[in-house]
Design a protein around this motif. Sequence first.
Motif, PDB file in Angstrom:
ATOM      1  N   ALA A 243       4.454  -7.030   3.931  1.00  0.00           N
ATOM      2  CA  ALA A 243       3.655  -7.338   2.735  1.00  0.00           C
ATOM      3  C   ALA A 243       2.491  -8.252   3.127  1.00  0.00           C
ATOM      4  O   ALA A 243       1.343  -8.028   2.723  1.00  0.00           O
ATOM      5  N   THR A 244       2.786  -9.254   3.943  1.00  0.00           N
ATOM      6  CA  THR A 244       1.712 -10.166   4.375  1.00  0.00           C
ATOM      7  C   THR A 244       0.695  -9.414   5.227  1.00  0.00           C
ATOM      8  O   THR A 244      -0.512  -9.590   5.066  1.00  0.00           O
ATOM      9  N   LEU A 245       1.208  -8.553   6.114  1.00  0.00           N
ATOM     10  CA  LEU A 245       0.312  -7.773   6.979  1.00  0.00           C
ATOM     11  C   LEU A 245      -0.668  -6.944   6.134  1.00  0.00           C
ATOM     12  O   LEU A 245      -1.879  -6.932   6.378  1.00  0.00           O
ATOM     13  N   LEU A 246      -0.135  -6.268   5.104  1.00  0.00           N
ATOM     14  CA  LEU A 246      -0.998  -5.417   4.283  1.00  0.00           C
ATOM     15  C   LEU A 246      -2.029  -6.261   3.533  1.00  0.00           C
ATOM     16  O   LEU A 246      -3.198  -5.889   3.420  1.00  0.00           O
ATOM     17  N   GLN A 247      -1.586  -7.422   3.062  1.00  0.00           N
ATOM     18  CA  GLN A 247      -2.532  -8.314   2.369  1.00  0.00           C
ATOM     19  C   GLN A 247      -3.625  -8.793   3.310  1.00  0.00           C
ATOM     20  O   GLN A 247      -4.787  -8.904   2.935  1.00  0.00           O
TER      21      GLN A 247
END
Length: 322
Positions: A243-247
Amino acid sequence: MKAVVYTRYGPPGVLRLADVEKPVPKRGEVLVKVLAVSLNGSDWETLRGKPLYSRIGGPFRPQHHVLGSDIAGRVEATGPDAALFRRGDAVFADILSHMGGFAEYASVPQSALSRIPAGMSYEEAAALPQAGAIALQGIRDKGRAGAGQAVLINGAGGGSGMYAIQLAKLLGAEVTGVDNTGKLEFMRSLGADHVIDYTREDFTRNRRAYDLILDLAAYRSPLACRGSLKPGGRYLYVGGSVATLLQVLLLAGLLTGRTDGRKIRVLAARLGVQHLTPLIELCQAGKIATVIDRRYPLNEVPEALRYLGEGNAKGKVIVTVE
Ligand SMILES: NC(=O)c1ccc[n+]([C@@H]2O[C@H](COP(=O)([O-])OP(=O)(O)OC[C@H]3O[C@@H](n4cnc5c(N)ncnc54)[C@H](OP(=O)(O)O)[C@@H]3O)[C@@H](O)[C@H]2O)c1
């Protein structure tokens, strides 16, 4: 030969020591008698299949049945068209793309291998590849840490963090290390000027600002991390939640061109021991130390991975192979 194998994602209990076929080196490959392997966060992630990026190549079942990517050992034999090394050479490599280090032998493309520098032990050579590449590129090459800069390293008590703290200090930065309660003293001993216990404090809320945030354990909102950057500061995602990576990827695009110059990026480290020369020189000059927390024999790889995965390892954990 003996190898530690697994066929489904799960806890360390899914691993077992087994007899498997000794690899035969193909064209351009070298058969290495493995003597030491270091554990990385990526081994733990690929064992459990979490975060999701660790399932690339094997969405339901592991693509490779033997983990272990940072190996050091002796050349046992060479395949066709692999003339760069000779039997008996002491070599090391990062074989993250095909794994297979938790075994007595590994067949490795000769392009991935380098000779172990004079005076360096097999254990230290096994500790360096992945953690060293992340530290060197995250702090120096892409992070551009320098004298007087404020650098925060999140997840600084693990393998990459161990090198990253020391490198940032050598470059003259003021370093804040973030990790769990049990690793605060360890981060100080490596030179961290300030330490933060992530189980008690959220570094994005302490109103301090940094020139560089190297995020080795990215579970916080990158927007909040951006708020902890000075103008012109850089945030680098190394590993953590998808999730952090995509953000990060989304924000990196959306925020391009903003005038205060704060940048949010993913660090895609160029892996390969041939890129480690500057770090190796610092190790050989005694300016950077490799801290080995524990050593385990091959048959105790599950215990070793559990120790790492439960957040106990301070620096590197090494598996020594008889
Ligand atoms: N970007 C790239 O090119 C690239 C290449 C290879 C590997 N990687 C990634 O790099 C990452 C780091 O690898 P590593 O070998 O240094 O891992 P490591 O040795 O396991 O270190 C990670 C550290 O982060 C700590 N941590 C966990 N959750 C945290 C949180 N919420 N806040 C702060 N610290 C936390 C861990 O301790 P606790 O768990 O226990 O508390 C541990 O000390 C991995 O995710 C790996 O997949 C990236």
